[in-house]
Write a protein that holds these residues in place. Structure first.
Motif, short mmCIF file in Angstrom:
data_model
loop_
_atom_site.label_atom_id
_atom_site.label_comp_id
_atom_site.label_asym_id
_atom_site.label_seq_id
_atom_site.Cartn_x
_atom_site.Cartn_y
_atom_site.Cartn_z
N GLY A 156 5.75 6.43 0.23
CA GLY A 156 6.84 5.46 0.23
C GLY A 156 8.08 5.93 0.96
N LYS A 157 7.95 6.99 1.75
CA LYS A 157 9.11 7.55 2.43
C LYS A 157 8.88 7.63 3.93
CE LYS A 157 10.47 10.22 -1.58
NZ LYS A 157 10.69 11.54 -2.14
N SER A 158 9.95 7.88 4.65
CA SER A 158 9.92 8.04 6.10
C SER A 158 10.60 9.34 6.49
CB SER A 158 10.63 6.86 6.78
OG SER A 158 10.02 5.65 6.42
N PRO A 159 9.95 10.47 6.25
CA PRO A 159 10.58 11.73 6.57
C PRO A 159 10.74 11.91 8.09
CG PRO A 159 8.28 12.08 6.02
CD PRO A 159 8.58 10.64 5.74
N VAL A 186 0.86 -1.19 0.00
CA VAL A 186 0.00 0.00 0.00
C VAL A 186 0.89 1.24 0.00
CG1 VAL A 186 -1.91 -1.13 1.22
CG2 VAL A 186 -0.17 0.08 2.54
N ASP A 187 0.31 2.36 -0.37
CA ASP A 187 1.04 3.63 -0.28
C ASP A 187 1.12 4.01 1.20
OD1 ASP A 187 1.12 3.70 -3.02
OD2 ASP A 187 -0.49 5.18 -3.22
N PHE A 188 2.28 4.44 1.63
CA PHE A 188 2.46 4.77 3.04
C PHE A 188 3.35 5.98 3.20
CE2 PHE A 188 6.06 2.12 1.96
CZ PHE A 188 7.11 2.77 2.57
N VAL A 189 3.21 6.60 4.36
CA VAL A 189 4.14 7.62 4.83
C VAL A 189 4.40 7.28 6.30
CG1 VAL A 189 4.61 10.06 5.23
CG2 VAL A 189 3.16 9.37 3.31
N LEU A 190 5.64 7.03 6.65
CA LEU A 190 6.03 6.77 8.04
C LEU A 190 6.69 8.04 8.57
CD1 LEU A 190 7.49 3.21 7.51
CD2 LEU A 190 5.52 3.75 8.93
N VAL A 191 5.94 8.84 9.29
CA VAL A 191 6.43 10.11 9.79
C VAL A 191 7.24 9.85 11.06
CG1 VAL A 191 5.78 12.40 10.65
CG2 VAL A 191 4.41 11.30 8.86
N ARG A 192 8.50 10.24 11.04
CA ARG A 192 9.39 10.04 12.18
C ARG A 192 9.59 11.38 12.89
NH1 ARG A 192 13.50 6.07 8.96
NH2 ARG A 192 12.18 4.21 9.10
N ALA A 193 8.83 11.55 13.96
CA ALA A 193 8.94 12.79 14.73
C ALA A 193 10.06 12.67 15.74
CB ALA A 193 7.62 13.05 15.45
N VAL A 253 11.88 19.26 7.26
CA VAL A 253 11.80 17.86 6.83
C VAL A 253 13.20 17.38 6.45
CG1 VAL A 253 10.76 16.25 5.20
CG2 VAL A 253 9.46 18.25 5.98
N TYR A 254 13.58 16.26 7.01
CA TYR A 254 14.89 15.67 6.75
C TYR A 254 14.70 14.34 6.03
CZ TYR A 254 16.29 19.03 10.31
OH TYR A 254 16.49 20.18 11.00
N PRO A 255 15.71 13.91 5.29
CA PRO A 255 15.61 12.60 4.63
C PRO A 255 15.61 11.48 5.67
CG PRO A 255 17.80 13.54 4.32
CD PRO A 255 16.97 14.58 5.00
N GLU A 256 15.38 10.27 5.23
CA GLU A 256 15.23 9.13 6.14
C GLU A 256 16.42 8.93 7.06
OE1 GLU A 256 13.74 5.59 4.25
OE2 GLU A 256 12.31 6.75 3.08
#
Length: 124
Positions: free
Chosen positions: A117-120, A63-70, A83-86
């Protein structure tokens, strides 16, 4: 997570946005030495392991996802988000972000295609 993905597929929902944590996946190396020690040698290692497992399962779900890493959560009003890269290599020693900023970013991540598809990693 498997139940959420199953229901998403049943109803044709393509995208999920998940609040993860700074330190999960590729972002672990960007944490300062104190945080790395804390997350390796205390009970916090179990939460990090759970976030890493969720990351892996989500990426394999189709599935399309966004994993937000706070990073470190703080109180306060919504403020501009960095916003920073993974790998978040340039994030700094003790980054913080307000909960309101996280909420606003997650809603925007649901509505836009910028981070699929990213984890910003995010901070203020």
């Amino acid at each position: 997570m498997a139940n959420a993905i199953s229901v998403m597929k049943d109803f044709g929902t393509r995208r999920i946005t998940i609040l993860s944590q700074w330190g999960a996946g590729d972002s672990f190396g960007s944490m300062n030495f104190l945080f790395r020690a804390l997350f390796q040698h205390s009970n916090m290692k179990y939460g990090l392991a759970a976030h890493n497992a969720l990351d892996k399962e989500t990426r394999q779900a189709g599935v399309d996802f966004v994993l937000v890493r706070a990073c470190v959560l703080a109180d306060g009003e919504a403020a501009p988000v960095r916003v920073y890269p993974e790998d978040s290599k340039s994030i700094g020693f003790l980054p913080k972000i307000t909960r309101a900023s996280v909420a606003r970013f997650m809603v925007e991540a649901c509505e836009k295609d910028d981070f699929i598809g990213k984890s910003p990693v995010i901070s203020n």
